[in-house]
Design an enzyme around this catalytic site. Structure first.
Site, PDB file in Angstrom:
ATOM      1  N   LYS A   1       3.124   0.288  16.261  1.00  0.00           N
ATOM      2  CA  LYS A   1       4.283   0.293  15.361  1.00  0.00           C
ATOM      3  C   LYS A   1       4.297   1.574  14.518  1.00  0.00           C
ATOM      4  O   LYS A   1       5.341   2.149  14.243  1.00  0.00           O
ATOM      5  CB  LYS A   1       4.196  -0.926  14.441  1.00  0.00           C
ATOM      6  N   GLN A   2       3.122   2.002  14.078  1.00  0.00           N
ATOM      7  CA  GLN A   2       3.028   3.189  13.228  1.00  0.00           C
ATOM      8  C   GLN A   2       1.628   3.773  13.385  1.00  0.00           C
ATOM      9  O   GLN A   2       0.714   3.074  13.836  1.00  0.00           O
ATOM     10  CB  GLN A   2       3.306   2.822  11.771  1.00  0.00           C
TER      11      GLN A   2
ATOM     12  N   GLU B   1       0.937  -2.687  12.790  1.00  0.00           N
ATOM     13  CA  GLU B   1       1.123  -4.148  12.672  1.00  0.00           C
ATOM     14  C   GLU B   1       1.615  -4.801  13.963  1.00  0.00           C
ATOM     15  O   GLU B   1       1.901  -5.999  13.955  1.00  0.00           O
ATOM     16  CB  GLU B   1       2.088  -4.439  11.519  1.00  0.00           C
TER      17      GLU B   1
ATOM     18  N   TRP C   1       0.825  -1.220   0.000  1.00  0.00           N
ATOM     19  CA  TRP C   1       0.000   0.000   0.000  1.00  0.00           C
ATOM     20  C   TRP C   1       0.852   1.259   0.000  1.00  0.00           C
ATOM     21  O   TRP C   1       0.366   2.343  -0.291  1.00  0.00           O
ATOM     22  CB  TRP C   1      -0.945   0.019   1.215  1.00  0.00           C
ATOM     23  N   ASP C   2       2.136   1.118   0.309  1.00  0.00           N
ATOM     24  CA  ASP C   2       3.059   2.256   0.304  1.00  0.00           C
ATOM     25  C   ASP C   2       2.888   3.065  -0.988  1.00  0.00           C
ATOM     26  O   ASP C   2       2.940   4.289  -0.986  1.00  0.00           O
ATOM     27  CB  ASP C   2       4.527   1.789   0.373  1.00  0.00           C
TER      28      ASP C   2
HETATM   29  O1  IFM Z   1       3.647  -1.449   4.040  1.00  0.00           O
HETATM   30  C1  IFM Z   1       4.579  -1.364   5.067  1.00  0.00           C
HETATM   31  C2  IFM Z   1       3.861  -1.580   6.380  1.00  0.00           C
HETATM   32  O2  IFM Z   1       2.940  -0.538   6.604  1.00  0.00           O
HETATM   33  C3  IFM Z   1       4.852  -1.615   7.518  1.00  0.00           C
HETATM   34  N1  IFM Z   1       5.824  -2.660   7.303  1.00  0.00           N
HETATM   35  C4  IFM Z   1       6.569  -2.471   6.060  1.00  0.00           C
HETATM   36  C5  IFM Z   1       5.651  -2.417   4.855  1.00  0.00           C
HETATM   37  C6  IFM Z   1       6.457  -2.152   3.586  1.00  0.00           C
HETATM   38  O3  IFM Z   1       7.018  -0.882   3.622  1.00  0.00           O
END
Ligand code: IFM
Length: 647
Positions: A593-594, A480, A338-339
């Site tokens: 994590k984010q 995640e 999705w990046d």
């Molecule tokens: O898509 C990301 C995810 O949001 C976090 N782990 C790494 C992936 C790839 O950059």
């Protein structure tokens, strides 16, 4: 044009990144940093003459091949860089002799990587050597490299070998079978094929020498065609060697060797190639540059990032997309996440919409893979792969192999549960359309994606009769660190609700503007007026865990009941909170994590839609920021916090 100094022996100006000292401990890191490319391929910044344990790599979009565990990966393609220089039998290499001066420079404006070294050989001969290379932005099949050698204190023989290396490895794994190679008019060519995907590659190369008389010879070790020449030189005399390379694969042409030979014969001078390349970069920057005055660091940083995006965006291929690590290395095996749609695409939508369209059309071509994935899990419609490659089938590895020999394998759940990607792609399509008014593309490509992913949600969303609401259970949100029993993740639910709202709008738009296309898609995807009503019902009744009395959005049902955690107690640290607490430990605590809720607020801000408003933002910012592992979680995190930080 002030220059700023950073660690890692790097200086930057507003357009140039300059490395002032070579440190072999940073070899791989710098290879990534000094990657060049042209939207067709990327070449890491490894050295022409080689270096022990270098990770030299050229990755071409779409050239995938099978590999155990991770299904498929972008293949390290034949190495076009190799050019070795030896003086009276001593090879020039940075791990031998003495480096008297060193400078490596990436010129972002012109897309040129260069290196200038003064080197003393083990026996005491000194020479200046200058390298320069580019992957032509004017013609994506053309690569060029220049070497200039100037002896400072000796008369002697300089031997130069310019090779193509047909067996580069993906960190220990070789994907190539040799088919053939040869010579034509003192130019060399190589014909290789990937082992499983059977993609053929043709590469051709010639060497142009100026500054002295040169007699070229070709040697042909299988997989390693080489042009050699030995030159007599004297102090102060500069000889210039231009290595010109062309490359094609059967992804584009039927006969890649012939295509590369034909192209090579048309190319007569390095300077001409360079000037059309520089001109193409000038045009690219005119469309895409961002000017920041008075802050060299910010100016360089933004341009460096734009450069990375510009060199990895396919210009002439709508069946590939930008992998999470672009074409700069082996990380994530060249898989697309999705990046691309959420983090990268906006830049292209607003500066180079044609490239944005290419990236989105890739998702159209992967629809059948997404349909196979949905059907595998017992759903309908298109369920997009969390990690996608050439076909759109799911390629997220099921297991991660641990580093220690007796440790347990780790199950990766993203392939099964990180389903927000099927709403993220429609989100990107919608904003592409809003910005460009490209109705034809939406009609022919985008609508099918949005509608078929909408069909998937109908089969995935559950009705909770007790609560009288729709729910989405067992997901992974943007964060995640939480992957077990994550029900009603606010980010996922709201993105899906948003998507279905747009699916209804696009369905109605097609019916009124392009009734024939609407009929075609109704038949193909099995969409009925009843299903349109289901979408509307789901939009109205899909639950979002928002408490209007506090303005807080609960990341998912039960998140606030998890053990709370004060991240400052773990400082100073140099590892992620998941590494410190373990996978299970992190999942039982309120540590992210984010950004997840803040990610949602960022995406909804674009049109100022629920739940975006300043009070909600402030409240959730105050709650979630201290609980987010922003430094060691995901590299996607800081950008989102940074955006809110300014508001
Ligand atoms: O898509 C990301 C995810 O949001 C976090 N782990 C790494 C992936 C790839 O950059």
């Amino acid at each position: 044009m002030a220059a700023s100094v950073s660690p890692y022996h790097l200086i930057y100006t507003d357009w140039n990144l300059i490395e002032t000292e070579f440190d072999h401990a940073q070899l791989h890191h710098k290879e990534t940093v000094f990657t060049i490319g042209n939207g067709y391929l990327g070449t890491r910044g490894s050295f022409e003459e080689g270096y022990p344990r270098a990770w030299s790599a050229t990755l071409i979009h779409g050239v995938y091949d099978d590999v155990p565990v991770v299904y498929t990966e972008l293949v390290n393609c034949p190495d076009w860089l190799l050019l070795s220089v030896s003086i009276d039998g001593e090879s020039f290499r940075l791990d031998r002799g003495e480096i008297l001066s060193y400078e490596r420079k990436l010129d972002l404006k012109q897309g040129i990587l260069s290196r200038k070294i003064r080197w003393r050989s083990p026996s005491g001969k000194t020479l200046d050597i200058y390298f320069e290379r580019f992957a032509s932005l004017a013609d994506e099949h053309v690569l060029a490299l220049r070497a200039q050698v100037t002896p400072l204190d000796f008369d002697g023989l300089v031997k130069v070998s310019a090779s193509l290396h047909g067996y580069p490895e993906n960190q220990g794994y070789n994907h190539w079978e040799w088919i053939d190679q040869g010579e034509k008019d003192r130019a060399i060519w190589l014909h290789m094929r990937t082992r499983s995907s059977r993609i053929e590659l043709g590469m051709a190369s010639k060497l142009l020498v100026s500054g002295t008389e040169a007699d070229l010879q070709v040697t042909s070790v299988p997989g390693y065609p080489t042009i050699e020449t030995t030159l007599r030189v004297s102090p102060g005399q500069t000889v210039t060697l231009d290595k010109i390379v062309t490359v094609f694969t059967t992804r584009k042409v039927e006969e890649p060797v012939r295509a590369s030979q034909d192209k090579l014969t048309q190319l007569t001078s390095y300077s001409q190639l360079q000037s059309s390349h520089v001109q193409a970069w000038e045009e690219a920057w005119q469309q895409s540059d961002i000017l920041i005055e008075g802050d060299t660091k910010a100016q360089f940083a933004v341009r460096y990032n734009l450069f990375q995006l510009l060199i990895s965006a396919p210009r002439d291929d709508e069946r590939v997309s930008i992998p999470a690590k672009t074409l700069s290395g082996f990380g994530y095996r060249g898989h697309v996440f999705w990046d691309t749609e959420i983090f990268i695409l906006p830049f292209f939508i607003y500066t180079q919409p044609k490239l944005a369209r290419n990236l989105l059309t890739y998702r159209y071509h992967t629809l059948n893979g997404a349909r196979r994935k949905a059907s595998h899990y017992g759903y309908k419609g298109a369920m997009f792969a969390w990690e996608s490659a050439d076909t759109g089938d799911e390629v997220t590895p099921r297991w991660a192999l641990p580093n220690q020999p007796y440790a347990e394998d780790i199950r990766i759940w993203c392939r099964d549960r990180e389903i927000h990607i099927s709403a993220d792609i429609p989100y990107a399509i919608w904003y592409y359309w809003q910005a460009t008014n490209d109705d034809e593309w939406l009609r022919d490509y985008g609508a099918e994606i949005i509608l078929d992913a909408g069909v998937f949600w109908i089969s995935r969303i559950e009705w909770n009769p007790k609560q009288q609401r729709y729910e989405i259970r067992e997901v992974i949100g943007a964060d995640e660190y939480h992957e077990q029993h994550v029900n009603n993740n606010a980010f996922t639910n709201r993105m899906v609700q948003w998507h279905l709202e747009k699916a209804v709008a696009i369905y109605d738009w097609l019916c009124s503007q392009y009734p024939e296309k609407a009929t075609e898609l109704q038949a193909k995807l099995g969409i009925t007026p009843k299903q349109r009503d289901r979408w509307q019902d789901m939009v109205a009744n899909l639950w979002i865990s928002y408490d209007s009395s506090t303005n807080l959005i609960e990341q998912y049902e039960g998140f606030f009941n998890l053990e709370d955690i004060d991240l400052t107690h773990y400082e100073p640290r140099n590892r992620s909170m998941q590494a410190i607490l373990g996978i299970e430990g992190a999942s039982k605590r309120q540590v992210l994590k984010q950004p997840d809720v803040l990610m949602l607020l960022y995406l909804m801000r674009q049109s100022e839609e629920f739940p975006y408003n300043r009070e909600i933002l402030q409240k959730n910012w105050d709650y979630y920021v201290p609980r987010t592992d922003i430094t060691y979680g995901s590299s996607l995190g800081p950008a989102i916090h940074a955006i809110w930080h300014r508001i």
